[in-house]
Design an enzyme around this catalytic site. Structure first.
Site, PDB file in Angstrom:
ATOM      1  N   SER A 159       0.872  -1.184   0.000  1.00 20.90           N
ATOM      2  CA  SER A 159       0.000   0.000   0.000  1.00 20.90           C
ATOM      3  C   SER A 159       0.905   1.229   0.000  1.00 20.90           C
ATOM      4  CB  SER A 159      -0.847  -0.015   1.276  1.00 20.90           C
ATOM      5  OG  SER A 159      -1.393   1.255   1.511  1.00 20.90           O
ATOM      6  N   TYR A 172      -2.266  -0.738  10.205  1.00 23.27           N
ATOM      7  CA  TYR A 172      -2.359  -1.072   8.769  1.00 23.27           C
ATOM      8  C   TYR A 172      -1.078  -0.642   8.060  1.00 23.27           C
ATOM      9  CZ  TYR A 172      -4.063  -1.145   3.954  1.00 23.27           C
ATOM     10  OH  TYR A 172      -4.216  -1.393   2.606  1.00 23.27           O
TER      11      TYR A 172
HETATM   12  P1  NAP Z   1     -11.700  -6.048   0.690  1.00 18.43           P
HETATM   13  O1  NAP Z   1     -12.656  -5.806  -0.423  1.00 18.43           O
HETATM   14  O2  NAP Z   1     -12.065  -5.657   2.077  1.00 18.43           O
HETATM   15  O3  NAP Z   1     -11.306  -7.606   0.649  1.00 18.43           O
HETATM   16  C1  NAP Z   1     -10.440  -8.125   1.618  1.00 18.43           C
HETATM   17  C2  NAP Z   1     -10.405  -9.629   1.477  1.00 18.43           C
HETATM   18  O4  NAP Z   1      -9.607 -10.145   2.572  1.00 18.43           O
HETATM   19  C3  NAP Z   1     -11.787 -10.269   1.599  1.00 18.43           C
HETATM   20  O5  NAP Z   1     -11.901 -11.329   0.687  1.00 18.43           O
HETATM   21  C4  NAP Z   1     -11.793 -10.790   3.029  1.00 18.43           C
HETATM   22  O6  NAP Z   1     -12.619 -11.912   3.234  1.00 18.43           O
HETATM   23  C5  NAP Z   1     -10.339 -11.184   3.212  1.00 18.43           C
HETATM   24  N1  NAP Z   1     -10.043 -11.285   4.640  1.00 18.43           N
HETATM   25  C6  NAP Z   1     -10.154 -10.316   5.570  1.00 18.43           C
HETATM   26  N2  NAP Z   1      -9.891 -10.823   6.799  1.00 18.43           N
HETATM   27  C7  NAP Z   1      -9.611 -12.137   6.623  1.00 18.43           C
HETATM   28  C8  NAP Z   1      -9.302 -13.200   7.508  1.00 18.43           C
HETATM   29  N3  NAP Z   1      -9.244 -13.029   8.837  1.00 18.43           N
HETATM   30  N4  NAP Z   1      -9.087 -14.425   6.994  1.00 18.43           N
HETATM   31  C9  NAP Z   1      -9.174 -14.633   5.650  1.00 18.43           C
HETATM   32  N5  NAP Z   1      -9.490 -13.676   4.759  1.00 18.43           N
HETATM   33  C10 NAP Z   1      -9.703 -12.433   5.238  1.00 18.43           C
HETATM   34  O7  NAP Z   1     -10.302  -5.327   0.417  1.00 18.43           O
HETATM   35  P2  NAP Z   1      -9.528  -4.950  -0.953  1.00 18.43           P
HETATM   36  O8  NAP Z   1      -9.630  -3.511  -1.117  1.00 18.43           O
HETATM   37  O9  NAP Z   1      -9.908  -5.893  -2.031  1.00 18.43           O
HETATM   38  O10 NAP Z   1      -8.027  -5.237  -0.485  1.00 18.43           O
HETATM   39  C11 NAP Z   1      -7.227  -6.283  -0.994  1.00 18.43           C
HETATM   40  C12 NAP Z   1      -5.784  -5.981  -0.646  1.00 18.43           C
HETATM   41  O11 NAP Z   1      -5.385  -4.776  -1.279  1.00 18.43           O
HETATM   42  C13 NAP Z   1      -5.540  -5.764   0.848  1.00 18.43           C
HETATM   43  O12 NAP Z   1      -4.321  -6.356   1.216  1.00 18.43           O
HETATM   44  C14 NAP Z   1      -5.460  -4.254   0.983  1.00 18.43           C
HETATM   45  O13 NAP Z   1      -4.686  -3.871   2.096  1.00 18.43           O
HETATM   46  C15 NAP Z   1      -4.811  -3.887  -0.334  1.00 18.43           C
HETATM   47  N6  NAP Z   1      -5.035  -2.489  -0.765  1.00 18.43           N
HETATM   48  C16 NAP Z   1      -6.274  -2.067  -1.153  1.00 18.43           C
HETATM   49  C17 NAP Z   1      -6.457  -0.765  -1.561  1.00 18.43           C
HETATM   50  C18 NAP Z   1      -7.810  -0.238  -2.000  1.00 18.43           C
HETATM   51  O14 NAP Z   1      -7.935   0.965  -2.297  1.00 18.43           O
HETATM   52  N7  NAP Z   1      -8.838  -1.054  -2.078  1.00 18.43           N
HETATM   53  C19 NAP Z   1      -5.362   0.127  -1.631  1.00 18.43           C
HETATM   54  C20 NAP Z   1      -4.097  -0.327  -1.248  1.00 18.43           C
HETATM   55  C21 NAP Z   1      -3.957  -1.664  -0.819  1.00 18.43           C
HETATM   56  P3  NAP Z   1     -14.120 -11.732   3.813  1.00 18.43           P
HETATM   57  O15 NAP Z   1     -14.823 -10.880   2.790  1.00 18.43           O
HETATM   58  O16 NAP Z   1     -14.605 -13.116   3.909  1.00 18.43           O
HETATM   59  O17 NAP Z   1     -13.970 -11.027   5.133  1.00 18.43           O
END
Ligand code: NAP
Length: 251
Positions: A159, A172
Site C-alpha cells: 500500500s 495497517y
Molecule cells: P476487501 O474488499 O475488504 O477484501 C479483503 C479480502 O480479505 C476479503 O476477501 C476478506 O474476506 C479477506 N479477509 C479479511 N480478513 C480475513 C481473515 N481473517 N481471513 C481470511 N481472509 C480475510 O479489500 P480490498 O480492497 O480488495 O483489499 C485487498 C488488498 O489490497 C488488501 O491487502 C489491501 O490492504 C490492499 N489495498 C487495497 C487498496 C484499496 O484501495 N482497495 C489500496 C491499497 C492496498 P471476507 O470478505 O470473507 O472477510
C-alpha cells in the site's frame, strides 16, 4: 525504495496462466475475487482461500459456469488459525492439486483509523495477524509446495502507506511496511531459485476496504479491481520471470 510499473503496453496472452496452480488469499471479495476470476479466465486452476465460505463459493460457481479450469476452495480465518492449520493447507494442496506455481497474498483488513496513542492493543494485534503474520505463516508452510522446476511467483500486497508512514493509518501502515520487508528478505533468499517474490500496491481501488477508509468518497470516481488486473497477470505469468524483489504500482 524504487517503485516499478509493468512494461508499457503490456498485454497478457489469453493462455498466460494455462497449467498453473495459483492460490489467492482473500479470494471472496474485492481485488482478490477479481484476481481469482482473472487468473482462471487466463487458464489457471485457482485455489480460493478466504474467511467467508459463501463468498468463496460464489467465486467458485462463477468460474465453473464460465467453463474455466476446476477451482478449489479453502475456508480459513487468517486471524485465528495456528501454524498447524497452514500445514494442513499445504497437505491438501499437495494431495489434491500437486504443486503451486503462484501465491497471491491479498487478504487484508484496515483496522482502526486512529492515532498510535488511541490504538486498541487487540485491534493492533489482529491487523498484524491478518496482514503480515499470516503472510509469513502461509508462505513458510507453502514454500515446499511451490514448484522449483517451473518458475513460480509469490506476490504480496502492499500500500502507499507501507512505503511512507501517514498519521492515523496505525497498524495497517506498519503491517504494509512489514510486507515490503518480508518481500525483500524472501526475494533475496530466493534469488538463486526458480521462485520470485514481488509486491503490488493496488492504489486507491473501488472496494469495501476503500469505502471503509474513505466513507465520504464517491466510489464511482475510483478504478475498479478489473482495471488493475494487467499488473496482477504480469506478475503471476511467465513474462515477469526476471522480476524479483521489486515493488510495483498497479496504477
Ligand atoms: P476487501 O474488499 O475488504 O477484501 C479483503 C479480502 O480479505 C476479503 O476477501 C476478506 O474476506 C479477506 N479477509 C479479511 N480478513 C480475513 C481473515 N481473517 N481471513 C481470511 N481472509 C480475510 O479489500 P480490498 O480492497 O480488495 O483489499 C485487498 C488488498 O489490497 C488488501 O491487502 C489491501 O490492504 C490492499 N489495498 C487495497 C487498496 C484499496 O484501495 N482497495 C489500496 C491499497 C492496498 P471476507 O470478505 O470473507 O472477510
Amino acid at each position: 525504495m524504487s517503485i516499478h510499473t509493468i512494461p508499457n503496453n503490456y498485454q497478457p496472452s489469453q493462455n498466460l496462466l494455462q497449467g498453473k496452480n495459483i492460490l489467492i488469499t482473500g479470494a471472496g471479495d474485492g481485488i482478490g475475487r477479481c484476481a481469482a476470476l482473472s487468473f482462471a479466465a487466463h487458464g489457471a486452476s485457482v485455489i480460493l482461500l478466504g474467511k467467508t465460505e459463501e463468498k468463496l463459493a460464489s467465486v467458485y460457481d462463477e468460474i465453473e459456469s464460465n467453463g474455466w479450469p476446476q477451482p478449489a476452495l479453502i475456508p480459513l480465518d487468517l486471524n485465528t488459525s495456528d501454524y498447524n492449520q497452514y500445514l494442513t493447507v499445504k497437505k491438501a494442496v499437495e494431495e489434491h492439486i500437486g504443486c503451486l506455481h503462484g501465491l497471491l497474498h491479498n487478504a487484508g483488513i484496515l483496522g482502526q483509523r486512529t492515532t498510535i496513542a488511541d490504538s486498541k492493543p487487540e485491534d493492533w494485534l489482529k491487523v498484524m495477524q491478518v496482514n503480515i503474520n499470516s503472510v509469513f505463516l502461509l508462505t513458510k508452510a507453502l514454500l515446499p509446495a511451490l514448484s522449483h522446476d517451473e518458475k513460480s511467483s509469490i506476490v504480496m500486497t502492499s500500500s502507499g502507506v507501507g512505503r511512507k508512514g501517514r498519521a492515523y493509518w496505525g497498524a495497517y501502515s506498519v503491517s504494509k511496511f512489514a510486507t515490503e520487508g518480508l518481500m525483500q528478505v524472501l526475494a533475496d533468499e530466493m534469488s538463486l531459485t526458480n521462485i520470485r517474490v514481488n509486491c503490488i500496491n493496488p492504489g486507491a481501488t473501488r472496494t469495501r476496504m476503500r469505502a471503509q477508509a474513505y466513507p465520504a468518497e464517491n466510489p464511482l470516481d475510483l478504478p475498479t479491481p478489473e482495471q488493475l488486473m494487467t499488473t496482477y497477470l504480469y506478475l503471476m505469468g511467465g513474462d515477469s520471470h526476471a522480476e524479483n524483489g521489486k515493488t510495483f504500482d498497479a496504477q
